[in-house]
Design an enzyme around this catalytic site. Structure first.
Site, short mmCIF file in Angstrom:
data_model
loop_
_atom_site.label_atom_id
_atom_site.label_comp_id
_atom_site.label_asym_id
_atom_site.label_seq_id
_atom_site.Cartn_x
_atom_site.Cartn_y
_atom_site.Cartn_z
N LYS A 35 0.59 -1.07 0.02
CA LYS A 35 0.17 0.00 -0.13
C LYS A 35 0.96 1.32 -0.13
CE LYS A 35 -0.40 -0.26 5.12
NZ LYS A 35 -1.25 -0.82 6.27
N TYR A 244 18.18 29.97 8.57
CA TYR A 244 17.04 30.63 9.16
C TYR A 244 17.06 31.00 10.54
CZ TYR A 244 14.80 30.61 4.69
OH TYR A 244 14.30 30.76 3.26
C1 LIG Z 1 -0.48 -1.80 6.91
C2 LIG Z 1 -1.23 -3.21 7.11
C3 LIG Z 1 -0.30 -4.36 7.19
C4 LIG Z 1 1.07 -4.61 7.12
O1 LIG Z 1 1.52 -3.89 8.53
P1 LIG Z 1 3.18 -3.86 8.69
O2 LIG Z 1 3.36 -3.41 10.08
O3 LIG Z 1 3.71 -2.88 8.05
O4 LIG Z 1 3.63 -5.14 8.60
C5 LIG Z 1 -0.93 -5.65 7.23
N1 LIG Z 1 -2.33 -5.53 7.49
C6 LIG Z 1 -3.10 -4.36 7.43
C7 LIG Z 1 -4.42 -4.55 7.61
C8 LIG Z 1 -2.32 -3.13 7.37
O5 LIG Z 1 -3.16 -2.21 7.50
#
Ligand SMILES: *Cc1c(COP(=O)(O)O)cnc(C)c1O
Length: 349
Positions: A35, A244
């Site tokens: 994702k 800055y």
């Molecule tokens: C993002 C996510 C994962 C992966 O999680 P990690 O901690 O990055 O391994 C797995 N399942 C769901 C539902 C997620 O939202």
């Protein structure tokens, strides 16, 4: 002058996936969570690499991400949409053979109304209270849903980075209770749960951050190097200030390098006077404020002037940087901006 370079080691991602796959054992399938463009690293490239390693199942957050991924990896691999079946996604789900994880009675109804024959997964809420069917909804809907043979039933741990709260055990028990006897393929764990061992593995595990070199998988092979070119250097006399707000003042005659990248590239302004850049294996302090496109570094103790300096490398990973600014490696990775030239290395085969 070279541009800022985000180097992504696809071999390292492949080896992290293989190592996690070995931990989850032969009875458990190891998927890959890609994702948010593989946590900012490029879902197309990452997924194609993992396909070659044997990954068959991928998770994205949104149908748009799934559609793009399908075009990159072709037909065959299963692509789950974690946000489920949202209004307006019907065509994408159907045309690109995406599998929504239905999260609520509304999503169940939507899916059954518009795509009654299409495959789907189910998410149950076991205590996180973010996504998923509550126990009562599940009991009401289970008979009709089970008739349709969902391809996966899953839940998600709220505290997988905190082993001692008892929450993981409670969610494990709840998930087991809600799904025993369904005969469905089951999945509870992301990277954190995967590392807790067999009880948490079920039929499929869903690692994300562990593939990309972040905690809690501390044995991961580092994946990213962020190299920033030095644009200019100058001598700053003792008593003069840099950047800055004059927040850094030279205590000695100093050699200062200005490197190209700043908060517009996802380098938090909270790293001002509070981080290290590396010239090869030598650490140099970031001095003054991080500006939109530029960072200043004290290179007085170096022999020469480096052409580039690394903010992320094997010495300073995403978690080390995250710790400096009170966040997590996930946020550091996904904040890395679009202005970097991305370079992938991979030994094919
Ligand atoms: C993002 C996510 C994962 C992966 O999680 P990690 O901690 O990055 O391994 C797995 N399942 C769901 C539902 C997620 O939202």
């Amino acid at each position: 002058m070279a541009s800022s370079l985000l180097h992504i080691d696809l071999d390292a991602i492949a080896s992290n996936w293989k190592a996690l796959d070995a931990k989850s054992g032969p009875a458990t399938q190891t998927a890959a969570v890609v994702k948010a463009d593989s946590y900012g690293l490029g879902a197309d490239r990452v997924a194609r690499t993992l396909l070659r390693q044997g990954a068959k199942t991928f998770f994205v957050a949104l149908a748009e991400e799934g559609a793009k991924l399908r075009q990159a990896i072709g037909d065959g691999p299963e692509i789950f949409i974690l946000s489920g079946h949202m209004a307006g996604d019907c065509d994408m789900i159907a045309d690109l053979d995406l599998t929504p994880v239905l999260n609520s009675p509304e999503q169940v109804k939507r899916h059954m109304d518009v795509l009654p024959e299409a495959t789907f997964g189910i998410q149950l809420d076991t205590g996180m209270n973010r996504l998923g069917l509550e126990d009562a909804d599940w009991r009401a809907l289970a008979p009709s849903l089970l008739e349709k043979s969902p391809s996966l039933i899953m839940s998600h741990l709220a505290c997988s980075d905190e082993p001692h709260t008892g929450m993981n055990e409670r969610q494990l028990a709840e998930f087991t209770r809600m799904t025993d006897g369904t005969g469905l393929r089951r999945s509870l764990s992301a990277t954190g749960g995967l590392l807790y061992g067999k009880d948490y593995h079920f039929d499929l595990v869903r690692p994300g951050i562990g593939l990309y070199g972040g905690r809690p998988y501390t044995d991961a092979t580092p994946v990213v190097t962020l190299s920033l070119p030095v644009i200019q250097t100058r001598i700053v006399e003792a008593g003069e200030t840099v950047g800055y707000g004059n927040t850094w003042q030279a205590e000695r005659r100093s050699h200062v390098a200005t490197v190209s990248a700043g908060y517009a590239d996802g380098i938090s302004r909270r790293l001002s006077n509070n981080a290290t850049l590396w010239a090869g294996d030598t650490a140099c302090p970031l001095i003054g404020r991080v500006s939109m496109d530029l960072i200043t570094v004290d290179i007085t103790d170096l022999d020469g002037t480096p052409e580039e300096m690394d903010l992320l490398n094997a010495h300073q990973g995403v978690d080390a940087l995250a710790d400096l600014i009170g966040t997590i490696g996930y946020e550091v990775l996904t904040s890395l901006g679009a202005r970097y030239q991305r370079r992938y290395s991979e030994t094919l085969g």
